[in-house]
Structures are given as structure tokens and as C-alpha cells.
Design a protein around this motif. Structure first.
Motif, short mmCIF file in Angstrom:
data_model
loop_
_atom_site.label_atom_id
_atom_site.label_comp_id
_atom_site.label_asym_id
_atom_site.label_seq_id
_atom_site.Cartn_x
_atom_site.Cartn_y
_atom_site.Cartn_z
N SER A 399 0.83 -1.21 0.00
CA SER A 399 0.00 0.00 0.00
C SER A 399 0.87 1.25 0.00
O SER A 399 0.60 2.21 -0.74
CB SER A 399 -0.93 -0.01 1.21
OG SER A 399 -1.86 -1.07 1.14
N LYS A 400 1.91 1.28 0.80
CA LYS A 400 2.81 2.43 0.80
C LYS A 400 3.51 2.58 -0.55
O LYS A 400 3.68 3.70 -1.06
CB LYS A 400 3.85 2.27 1.91
CG LYS A 400 3.29 2.44 3.31
CD LYS A 400 4.38 2.33 4.36
CE LYS A 400 3.82 2.53 5.76
NZ LYS A 400 4.87 2.41 6.80
N GLN A 401 3.90 1.44 -1.12
CA GLN A 401 4.57 1.48 -2.42
C GLN A 401 3.63 2.00 -3.51
O GLN A 401 4.03 2.81 -4.36
CB GLN A 401 5.07 0.08 -2.76
CG GLN A 401 5.78 -0.02 -4.10
CD GLN A 401 6.28 -1.43 -4.37
OE1 GLN A 401 6.42 -2.23 -3.46
NE2 GLN A 401 6.51 -1.74 -5.64
N ASN A 402 2.38 1.56 -3.47
CA ASN A 402 1.44 2.00 -4.49
C ASN A 402 1.02 3.45 -4.28
O ASN A 402 0.78 4.18 -5.26
CB ASN A 402 0.20 1.10 -4.48
CG ASN A 402 -0.69 1.31 -5.68
OD1 ASN A 402 -0.22 1.31 -6.82
ND2 ASN A 402 -1.97 1.51 -5.45
N ASP A 403 0.94 3.91 -3.05
CA ASP A 403 0.54 5.29 -2.78
C ASP A 403 1.63 6.30 -3.12
O ASP A 403 1.33 7.44 -3.49
CB ASP A 403 0.14 5.44 -1.31
CG ASP A 403 -1.12 4.67 -0.98
OD1 ASP A 403 -1.85 4.32 -1.93
OD2 ASP A 403 -1.36 4.41 0.20
N THR A 404 2.89 5.89 -3.01
CA THR A 404 3.98 6.85 -3.20
C THR A 404 4.68 6.74 -4.54
O THR A 404 5.22 7.72 -5.03
CB THR A 404 5.03 6.65 -2.08
OG1 THR A 404 5.50 5.30 -2.11
CG2 THR A 404 4.43 6.95 -0.72
N MET A 405 4.66 5.57 -5.17
CA MET A 405 5.46 5.37 -6.38
C MET A 405 4.60 4.95 -7.58
O MET A 405 4.59 5.62 -8.61
CB MET A 405 6.54 4.30 -6.13
CG MET A 405 7.56 4.69 -5.07
SD MET A 405 8.68 3.34 -4.66
CE MET A 405 9.34 2.97 -6.28
N MET A 406 3.84 3.85 -7.43
CA MET A 406 3.17 3.26 -8.59
C MET A 406 1.85 3.96 -8.91
O MET A 406 1.56 4.22 -10.08
CB MET A 406 2.92 1.76 -8.34
CG MET A 406 4.13 1.00 -7.82
SD MET A 406 5.56 1.04 -8.95
CE MET A 406 4.96 0.02 -10.26
N THR A 407 1.07 4.24 -7.87
CA THR A 407 -0.25 4.88 -8.00
C THR A 407 -1.10 4.17 -9.05
O THR A 407 -1.62 4.78 -9.99
CB THR A 407 -0.11 6.36 -8.36
OG1 THR A 407 0.55 6.48 -9.63
CG2 THR A 407 0.65 7.12 -7.29
N GLN A 408 -1.24 2.87 -8.89
CA GLN A 408 -2.06 2.09 -9.81
C GLN A 408 -3.45 1.87 -9.21
O GLN A 408 -3.62 1.84 -8.00
CB GLN A 408 -1.40 0.73 -10.09
CG GLN A 408 -0.06 0.83 -10.81
CD GLN A 408 0.54 -0.54 -11.06
OE1 GLN A 408 -0.04 -1.56 -10.72
NE2 GLN A 408 1.72 -0.56 -11.69
N VAL A 409 -4.41 1.70 -10.08
CA VAL A 409 -5.78 1.44 -9.65
C VAL A 409 -5.90 -0.02 -9.19
O VAL A 409 -5.38 -0.93 -9.85
CB VAL A 409 -6.77 1.72 -10.80
CG1 VAL A 409 -8.20 1.38 -10.37
CG2 VAL A 409 -6.67 3.17 -11.24
N VAL A 410 -6.56 -0.22 -8.06
CA VAL A 410 -6.75 -1.57 -7.52
C VAL A 410 -8.02 -2.15 -8.14
O VAL A 410 -9.13 -1.66 -7.88
CB VAL A 410 -6.86 -1.55 -5.99
CG1 VAL A 410 -7.09 -2.96 -5.46
CG2 VAL A 410 -5.59 -0.95 -5.38
N PRO A 411 -7.92 -3.19 -8.96
CA PRO A 411 -9.11 -3.76 -9.61
C PRO A 411 -9.93 -4.57 -8.61
O PRO A 411 -9.44 -4.93 -7.52
CB PRO A 411 -8.53 -4.65 -10.71
CG PRO A 411 -7.17 -5.03 -10.20
CD PRO A 411 -6.68 -3.87 -9.40
N PRO A 412 -11.16 -4.90 -8.92
CA PRO A 412 -11.97 -5.76 -8.03
C PRO A 412 -11.39 -7.16 -7.96
O PRO A 412 -10.76 -7.66 -8.90
CB PRO A 412 -13.35 -5.73 -8.67
CG PRO A 412 -13.11 -5.36 -10.11
CD PRO A 412 -11.92 -4.45 -10.10
#
Length: 490
Positions: A399-412
Motif C-alpha cells: 500500500s505504501k509502495q502503491n501510494d507513493t510510487m506506482m499509483t495504480q488502480v486496484v481492480p476488483p
């Protein structure tokens, strides 16, 4: 993990009172002697405190293995067959009456919580074979638990990689041995169901229950193949271990794993667990009301859920290694759904503290840790708590990695669960070979017995150790002349 089985106890029994052997007259007496040793070892094992039963388990296994060749020799002799070229002729004089205490059958009829279920009477040598072999298989499962116990202890330094692999290999061997025995019993029960007029006395030795226990052992052995190279549970345990000092000079090593392969192995384990749960859940309807206890059913369901959650975790790891952090988080959501765990996470990825729910979770974790330290019924949740801890670690990291670097959408997560592949087997079940007496032992038993069988002198209840016989110091045959009870005082 594996399941904490309870070993059964049995009554005393004299083979010479029900069987005679013309070709080998000493065979019934020797069988009674070996069975008496098994009975005493099982009784001593039961009376030992749970945290000290580890030392007595090898003795129980040895006595069971030593008794089996004599039991199979009498069973073979009843059908007038040969062993190692020697024909054995055993004659049934009267139907045997043997008592065994079931361990996984539903004991709702007992009515008193914590009280042992009543013994069931066995009127056939066939079901004596079933109880003895199932007891040996349960003992092999307990040996697997003993081998894995050092991996979960937090009061000592964490075990090394080599020690971990040795422990997992030893536990896997014991589980596969147990699975082979259960498979043999299930096939033998299928042969009895058509032409055998006597129904099994309890759910422990029903054909469906035996197949379920075989599937359970295969599921646990398959998960151990994953645990052998899965670094994440070890990292979580190392982080919680106060005796670990490696963090002072290096970060924990998390090597790349064959995530997709491990995920399919976990799916195969979940299929075995689902089959075991289905077989046991249908016992009450299909087998005339006999069913297993709720704790065993709950363990099977937890094992199925935990195995699928492990598969979701490895699919998430595979996605994260490919740079798809959003998909990896979606796999974590799917895994939490499989575990049946509801988690409230903050936006930064950490857990929200406070509340009665979190207090209950901490109390459950401390209780499980105490069970591990004392060697009691640890792992009765089939590894569900351990897998939840791994999920919490990965959720915070990704979650920290996605919030700060990747910013990808989390699919269902729903479509991801529908795309899961079939499981992949890794173990091949070897057929169980019944042990046989060697030629020298058979030749020695052609001599007539040198003593009588004194197994009937002992009570059938394992709550009384006193011998039923003549009064100590009295002349034989004059027990009726001695006064019993409380003496009179004048």
C-alpha cells in the motif's frame, strides 16, 4: 498445522480366548503380549501431561509397529493363507469383544464438557485392524507436529535455513506415511462394505472419514512443500521473536520465489481439504447419523480457506514482481475474503488501532503464542492466524509502495478469483504394505506356548490399574474366605 490428534485407548483382550492356531500354537499368546504393551503405552501416553507427551510418542509408535505383524498374521490365518511360504491355520472359537475409545467422533451424547467419550465395542478382528492402523497414522501426524514445533517457538533464537528444511522434510515423510495408511484403510473398507454384515461402530473408521483423513494428510504435506521455500512466514516470526538479533546488522532476506508454482500447490492443498470437509460434513446424513466432532470439521474448513488464501498471496507476489502493484493488492483483498478476515486499514496502509476488535485479536495472538511455547494444541486454526500476519505485512508494504510510487488502480477481486487455475500435485502416494512376520519368528511359534495368557486378569477400564486376582498373601483359591470392606471397631 498439522491437526492435533488425540490417540485412543483400548481395553485388555486375550487372543487365546477367541482364537486358536493349529499350525503355530504360540501365535495367539504372542499377539496378546504385543497388544498388552500397546495398551499400556497408550494408557501411559494419555495420562502424561500434554506438554510432556513428546517423550512418550516414539514408544507408542514402536509398540504399534511391533504389534501389527502379529495382528496381520492372525488376520491372514483366518483366511487360511500363507506368510513367507508358511501356511497359518487360525480358528475362531468365539466372537471377540474389544473396546476402543473414539477420538474424532462426535461426543455430543456425553453431555459433560471435557469428559472422554464412551468406548465402543468391536466384535470383529477386522475393526481391530482399523483402529490400530488409524492410531498409528494419528501418531505419525503427531510426529510431524513435533518436527515442525521448533519453527514456531519464539522463546529461542530462530532456526536456520538448513534446520528448517530438515524439519519440514521429516514432517512431510510422517504425513505421507499417515496418508498411505489411511488410503489402505479406505480401500479395505470399500471391500468390506459390499459383503460385510457388521457396520463400523463409530465415525472414526467409517470409509468416508478414512478418505477424509487421507485427503487431510495430503493437503498438509502439500502445504509443507510450499513452507519449505516460503520465506514470508519465517520473516514474520523473526520480526516477532525477541531473541532475534539479526535485525541489528542486516535486513531479513526475502528471496524471489516461484510464486505461480507455489500458488498452484496451495490450490491443490485446498482441493484436498475441500474434499475432506465434504466427506466429513455428509457423514451425519449418509452413514446413519454417525458424524465427526465440530472441532475437526472447523479445522478442515480453516485449512481449505487458508490454502486458498496462500494461493492468492502467491498470485499477488507474482503480480508485484511484474510491477503490477494494484493487481497485487487486489489479490490481497481476495485472500482476506477467503480467510474470512475483516480488516480496517488506514489510508497509509497500516492498521487502525483501538477498539474491542483489535483487543480481542491481540488476546487471541497471545493465547496462541502460549500454546506454542507449552507445546499444546497450537495450530488448531490450520495456520489461519499465521497467514493473516503475513497479509498484514504485505498490505502495509504494498500500500505504501502503491501510494507513493506506482499509483495504480486496484481492480476488483471477484474476477481474479474466477480466473484461478487448477491445483498441481507434487506428492505421489505410495501404497501401504502390511508388515509380516519373518520366517524365523514363524518357525519359533510352532512350539506350544510356555505359559498361559494372563490378559484377562486386568480390567478393561483405563481408570483402574489394580490387578483383578487373588488377595496378596492368600493361598490360591481361598479369596472368598477373606473379609473385605471396612473393619469393625469396638
Amino acid at each position: 498445522m498439522p491437526y492435533p490428534f488425540v490417540l485412543p485407548t483400548t481395553s485388555s483382550f486375550s487372543f487365546t480366548s477367541c482364537f486358536s492356531c493349529e499350525s503355530h500354537p504360540s501365535l495367539p499368546l504372542n499377539a496378546s503380549t504385543r497388544r498388552g504393551v500397546v495398551r499400556e503405552d497408550l494408557k501411559a501416553f494419555k495420562r502424561t501431561p500434554r506438554e510432556h507427551q513428546i517423550a512418550k510418542l516414539p514408544t507408542v509408535v514402536s509398540s504399534l509397529i511391533a504389534y501389527l505383524p502379529y495382528l496381520f498374521a492372525i488376520d491372514t490365518g483366518l483366511s487360511q493363507q500363507a506368510i513367507n511360504g508358511e501356511e497359518i491355520a487360525v480358528i475362531l472359537k468365539t466372537a471377540p469383544v474389544i473396546e476402543w475409545r473414539p477420538t474424532i467422533s462426535d461426543n455430543a451424547a456425553v453431555g459433560v464438557p471435557g469428559k472422554d467419550p464412551a468406548r465402543v465395542k468391536v466384535h470383529s478382528l477386522e475393526y481391530e485392524v482399523f483402529f490400530v492402523l488409524s492410531c498409528l497414522a494419528n501418531a505419525h501426524t503427531l510426529q510431524a507436529r513435533i518436527a515442525l514445533h521448533p519453527l514456531y517457538v519464539l522463546s529461542t533464537a530462530p532456526v536456520g535455513t538448513q534446520q528448517r528444511q530438515v524439519a519440514v522434510s521429516a514432517a512431510t515423510k510422517n504425513l505421507l506415511d499417515a496418508a498411505s495408511i489411511y488410503d489402505y484403510l479406505a480401500l479395505r473398507a470399500d471391500g468390506l462394505s459390499s459383503g460385510y454384515g457388521m457396520a463400523p461402530p463409530c465415525a472414526d473408521i467409517l470409509p468416508a472419514a478414512l478418505r477424509a483423513q487421507c485427503s487431510l494428510a495430503m493437503a498438509e504435506a502439500t502445504l509443507l512443500a510450499v513452507l519449505k521455500d516460503d520465506p514470508y512466514p519465517a520473516v514474520v516470526a523473526q520480526d516477532r521473536n525477541k531473541n532475534d538479533t539479526e535485525w541489528m546488522y542486516k535486513a531479513p532476506d526475502i528471496p524471489k520465489v516461484r510464486a505461480h508454482l507455489f500458488a498452484r500447490l496451495c490450490l491443490a492443498a485446498s482441493e484436498h481439504a475441500a474434499q475432506a470437509y465434504s466427506l466429513c460434513a455428509g457423514l451425519g446424513r449418509a452413514e446413519g447419523g454417525a458424524k465427526v466432532n465440530e472441532s475437526f470439521l472447523k479445522y478442515l474448513d480453516n485449512l481449505r480457506r487458508t490454502s486458498r488464501a496462500k494461493a492468492c498471496r502467491f498470485f499477488g507476489i507474482d503480480s508485484e514482481l511484474g510491477g503490477q502493484t494494484g493487481t497485487a493488492i487486489a489479490w490481497l483483498n481476495a485472500g482476506l475474503q477467503e480467510l474470512g478476515v475483516e480488516r480496517n486499514f488506514s489510508e497509509s496502509g497500516g492498521k487502525k488501532s483501538g477498539g474491542l476488535g483489535r483487543l480481542k485479536e491481540k488476546w487471541t495472538e497471545k493465547r496462541e503464542d502460549k500454546k506454542v511455547e507449552r507445546g499444546l494444541d497450537w495450530g488448531a486454526d490450520a495456520g489461519r492466524l499465521e497467514e493473516t500476519r503475513v497479509y498484514e505485512m504485505l498490505w502495509e508494504k504494498w500500500s505504501k509502495q502503491n501510494d507513493t510510487m506506482m499509483t495504480q488502480v486496484v481492480p476488483p477481486s471477484g474476477p481474479l478469483l474466477q480466473q484461478m487455475p487448477m491445483g498441481r500435485e507434487i506428492h505421489t502416494l505410495k501404497p501401504f504394505q502390511p508388515p509380516q512376520l519373518d520366517s524365523a519368528t514363524l518357525e519359533a511359534m510352532r512350539a506350544p506356548p510356555e505359559r498361559s495368557d494372563d490378559a484377562t486378569l486386568y480390567p478393561s477400564s483405563d481408570e483402574d490399574d489394580t490387578m483383578i486376582g487373588a488377595t496378596i498373601g492368600a493361598f490360591p483359591g481361598t479369596q472368598g474366605s477373606y473379609r473385605t470392606g471396612t473393619p469393625n471397631y469396638f
